[in-house]
Scaffold this active site. Structure first.
Site, short mmCIF file in Angstrom:
data_model
loop_
_atom_site.label_atom_id
_atom_site.label_comp_id
_atom_site.label_asym_id
_atom_site.label_seq_id
_atom_site.Cartn_x
_atom_site.Cartn_y
_atom_site.Cartn_z
N ARG A 1 -8.55 10.08 34.15
CA ARG A 1 -9.32 9.86 32.92
C ARG A 1 -10.46 10.86 32.74
O ARG A 1 -11.48 10.56 32.15
CB ARG A 1 -9.86 8.43 32.87
CG ARG A 1 -8.78 7.36 32.90
CD ARG A 1 -7.80 7.51 31.74
NE ARG A 1 -6.74 6.52 31.83
CZ ARG A 1 -5.55 6.73 32.41
NH1 ARG A 1 -5.28 7.92 32.93
NH2 ARG A 1 -4.64 5.80 32.44
N SER B 1 -9.27 0.30 26.42
CA SER B 1 -9.54 -0.09 27.81
C SER B 1 -10.99 0.20 28.16
O SER B 1 -11.46 1.33 28.00
CB SER B 1 -8.61 0.66 28.76
OG SER B 1 -7.26 0.31 28.52
N GLU C 1 -14.37 3.31 31.41
CA GLU C 1 -13.53 4.31 30.76
C GLU C 1 -14.05 4.57 29.36
O GLU C 1 -14.02 5.70 28.87
CB GLU C 1 -12.08 3.83 30.71
CG GLU C 1 -11.12 4.81 30.05
CD GLU C 1 -9.67 4.37 30.15
OE1 GLU C 1 -8.92 4.59 29.19
OE2 GLU C 1 -9.30 3.81 31.19
#
Length: 282
Positions: free
Chosen positions: A154, A204, A274
């Site tokens: 990520r 998310s 995130e």
């Protein structure tokens, strides 16, 4: 999700506008805004310049096919950073190109996907990137090869921070059209079943810790449905925080911090966000 105002909100018309803004901004910070997914803006807003590039860089060039010495057929395709990921995956499927079917459910654009090395079900956009073109903080256009980029979970690390991604060249393999379409349909079905798509959310919230999932940890901690103000941990998927009507960014931030605290107390695991928190927070 709710958030406050920008000091200066600018919608550039072309690359030259962006270059001029970056070269003449002085000490003002610049925040680049694309589709706004995986983003939570503070109620007090964002200081400096917000540069909205949502309607720019949407051209996809026709794939260029070649055959490797092994006989395998591959293709390179240049894609504008403003192209939505869902559209890109379906476009590539028309040419029977495989490699990023699992990313069809990502709601943002390619530019944001490149910056955060977006992924799903074990697939990451970094897997297929050949090079990335960006406007750096000095207002110069530069193309960075794959070897100049570092793809992590990520996160994509560039040689220098900042800048605005405007295009990426992807390299994909030729696959079976029917199998590709089946994979796309299956992923979209799973997304509809498992994610709270009918309520506003920022995607998310937490990164999955190694060997586990954030959603499972949050659910095991008994936090499904936990709410503050107008925000709540989704009862459908615990790694989503939904806006039930009048949630403030402060409400959502408090839920994030509470979830991190409780999961840490119960499991010893630090959940890393995130979702990107932008702006001036109390």
């Amino acid at each position: 999700m709710r958030g406050g105002p920008a000091d200066y909100f600018i919608v550039p018309k072309n690359i030259e506008d962006i270059k001029n803004i970056l070269r003449n901004r002085g000490d003002l910070p610049v925040f680049v805004l694309g589709e706004g997914t995986n983003l939570l803006v503070a109620d007090r807003g964002i200081p400096g310049i917000v540069l909205s590039v949502k309607e720019m860089f949407k051209i996809i060039q026709t794939p260029v096919f070649s055959r490797l010495t092994s006989g395998e057929e591959v293709a390179s395709v240049r894609v504008g950073a403003g192209t939505k990921m869902s559209y890109l995956v379906k476009y590539l499927a028309k040419y029977s190109l495989t490699g990023i079917e699992d990313l069809v459910g990502i709601p943002g654009s390619l530019g944001g996907a490149v910056v955060m090395n977006a992924g799903a079900d074990g697939t990451e956009i970094g897997d297929v990137i050949r090079n990335v073109t960006r406007i750096n903080d000095d207002g110069e256009v530069e193309t960075l090869s794959r070897d100049e980029l570092t793809f992590r979970y990520r996160k994509t690390i560039f040689p220098t921070p900042g800048g605005i991604v405007i295009e990426a060249e992807l390299k994909l393999k030729k696959g079976d059209h029917l199998e590709i379409q089946k994979a796309i349909d299956a992923h979209l079905d799973r997304r509809r079943q498992k994610q709270p798509l009918t309520l506003p959310n920022s995607g998310s919230v937490f990164k999955n810790p190694e060997g586990d999932t954030a959603g499972r940890l949050i659910e095991e901690a008994g936090l499904k449905g936990f709410s503050i103000g107008g925000a709540a941990v989704s009862i459908k998927h615990a790694n989503f925080i939904v806006n039930q009507g009048e949630a403030t960014a402060h409400d959502i931030r408090e839920i994030i911090e509470t979830v991190q605290k409780v999961v840490k107390e119960k499991t010893g695991i630090d959940l890393e966000t995130e979702v990107v928190l932008a702006g001036e927070w109390d």
